[in-house]
Write an enzyme that holds these catalytic residues in place. Structure first.
Site, short mmCIF file in Angstrom:
data_model
loop_
_atom_site.label_atom_id
_atom_site.label_comp_id
_atom_site.label_asym_id
_atom_site.label_seq_id
_atom_site.Cartn_x
_atom_site.Cartn_y
_atom_site.Cartn_z
N LYS A 34 0.84 -1.20 0.00
CA LYS A 34 0.00 0.00 0.00
C LYS A 34 0.88 1.26 0.00
O LYS A 34 2.08 1.17 0.29
CB LYS A 34 -0.93 -0.02 1.22
N ARG A 121 -10.76 -0.32 15.41
CA ARG A 121 -10.78 0.49 14.20
C ARG A 121 -11.70 -0.20 13.22
O ARG A 121 -12.82 -0.52 13.58
CB ARG A 121 -9.32 0.57 13.68
N TYR A 235 16.75 29.66 8.29
CA TYR A 235 15.64 30.45 8.83
C TYR A 235 15.67 30.51 10.35
O TYR A 235 15.92 29.49 11.01
CB TYR A 235 14.30 29.83 8.42
N MET A 282 12.47 24.25 2.84
CA MET A 282 11.71 23.49 1.86
C MET A 282 12.64 22.76 0.89
O MET A 282 12.38 21.63 0.50
CB MET A 282 10.77 24.43 1.09
C1 LIG Z 1 -0.32 -2.02 6.71
C2 LIG Z 1 -0.91 -3.29 7.19
C3 LIG Z 1 -0.10 -4.42 7.41
C4 LIG Z 1 1.41 -4.39 7.30
O1 LIG Z 1 2.00 -3.94 8.50
P1 LIG Z 1 3.59 -3.93 8.66
O2 LIG Z 1 3.79 -3.52 10.07
O3 LIG Z 1 4.12 -2.92 7.70
O4 LIG Z 1 4.08 -5.28 8.36
C5 LIG Z 1 -0.73 -5.61 7.74
N1 LIG Z 1 -2.08 -5.67 7.86
C6 LIG Z 1 -2.87 -4.61 7.68
C7 LIG Z 1 -4.35 -4.73 7.83
C8 LIG Z 1 -2.33 -3.38 7.34
O5 LIG Z 1 -3.11 -2.32 7.17
#
Ligand SMILES: *Cc1c(COP(=O)(O)O)cnc(C)c1O
Length: 340
Positions: A34, A121, A235, A282
């Site tokens: 992701k 969640r 800055y 930046m």
């Molecule tokens: C992002 C995610 C993972 C992966 O977690 P890591 O700590 O990066 O291995 C696994 N399961 C779900 C549901 C996630 O959202």
């Protein structure tokens, strides 16, 4: 040399997949890609992870899944996040698998039912009789990095709720930290993200698990100058020299993902660690040099001698967030993929 160069080492991804496969023994490795592969590039990382033995790619949204499907025709792709009703037909066309996070369980598309066992969640409070589109049951651990006792409790709740279905559906719960350190959470598959990228989920040092960082971020000194006592850089004059001080200016800043709260962290100039001083702007940061360096001296922002974990400690965050934030854009920084 562009202003900065991000190099993604796919051999490291394959190596890390191999490490995880050995740890997981008979459980499957599912690669979490992701957020554009945690900023590493989802398509490249996915290919390498599949070559390394992963059997599923996990994304957060249908849009991410559809984009990945265009490059990878055969792979199984699971959307981990909730899917709006309007996106279900898109998911079906792209042969994605979906996660049902509440009682709306889509039909005619493979579904993994998510049970909330303590993350508080997304997820169902209870597992109702699964419909015929269900292929998996899952939960997500809130504390596999920080509180193994609570994680074990979550797993127990998950196990007892899903035991009647153990033979029928794949059960999965582990993320990277759990896969590496809590064997009982491995079940049929583990969803591993951060470890695949060679970053320690515990924020310490990935090499203790034999994981190799896949991301390098390099730049060079764009200017070198000597500050006299009382002179400052950046800055707000947040760094004022108290003695003659050599300062190097690196053409990378918070717009590239080198965040303002990384002031005080160290980078490597040549082979020497050097502290980032003053305000991160930046498009530039200043580093305090132990001696005069030539303009053009190589600067490692992330790589040999300095890790995302090191920076995360200084910034009070986690490697995940820093990796996702590193940005390249035409004319700003380049991204290169090594497949050797
Ligand atoms: C992002 C995610 C993972 C992966 O977690 P890591 O700590 O990066 O291995 C696994 N399961 C779900 C549901 C996630 O959202």
């Amino acid at each position: 040399m562009p202003r900065s160069l991000v190099t993604i080492d796919l051999a490291a991804i394959r190596h890390n997949a191999g490490v995880l496969m050995r740890v997981l023994e008979s459980s499957e490795l599912w690669a979490v890609v992701k957020a554009d592969g945690y900023g590493h590039g989802a398509v490249d990382v996915s290919r390498a992870a599949l070559e390394g033995g992963a059997t599923m790619l996990c994304v957060a949204t249908v849009a991410e899944g559809v984009a990945l499907r265009a490059a990878l025709r055969e792979a199984r792709i699971l959307v981990l996040g909730p899917t709006p009703d309007d996106d279900v037909s898109l998911a079906r066309e792209a042969s994605l698998e979906l996660t049902a996070t509440d009682e709306r369980v889509p039909e005619d598309v493979p579904v993994h039912l998510k049970l909330d066992t303590g993350m508080g969640r997304w997820g169902l409070g209870e597992l109702e009789a699964p419909g015929r589109s269900v292929v998996g049951v899952m939960t997500h651990l809130a504390t596999s990095e920080s509180d193994p006792g609570f994680a074990r409790g979550q797993l127990e709740r998950f196990r007892s709720a899903t035991e009647p279905y153990a033979a029928r559906y794949m059960r999965h719960a582990a993320n990277s930290a759990a896969a590496l350190t809590l064997p009982e959470t491995r079940l049929d598959a583990a969803r591993c993200g951060i470890a695949l990228y060679g970053v320690d989920p515990f924020g310490v040092d990935a090499s203790r698990f034999d994981l190799r960082p896949a991301l390098r971020w390099e730049s060079e000194l764009g200017q070198v100058k000597r500050l006299l006592p009382g002179e400052s850089t950046g800055y707000g004059r947040r760094f004022v020299a108290t003695e003659e001080t050599w300062i190097g200016i690196v053409p990378v800043g918070y717009a590239d993902g080198f965040r303002r709260d990384l002031s005080g962290t160290e980078v490597v100039v040549g082979k020497t660690r050097a502290q980032v001083v003053g305000t991160v702007s930046m498009d530039a940061v200043a580093v305090r040099l132990p001696e005069e360096f030539a303009r053009g001296a190589p600067v490692t922002l992330v790589g040999e001698g300095v890790s995302l974990e090191d920076h995360a400690r200084v910034a009070g965050t986690i490697g995940y967030e820093l990796a996702c934030g590193i940005r390249t854009a035409p004319g700003r920084g380049e991204r290169e993929v090594q497949n050797g």
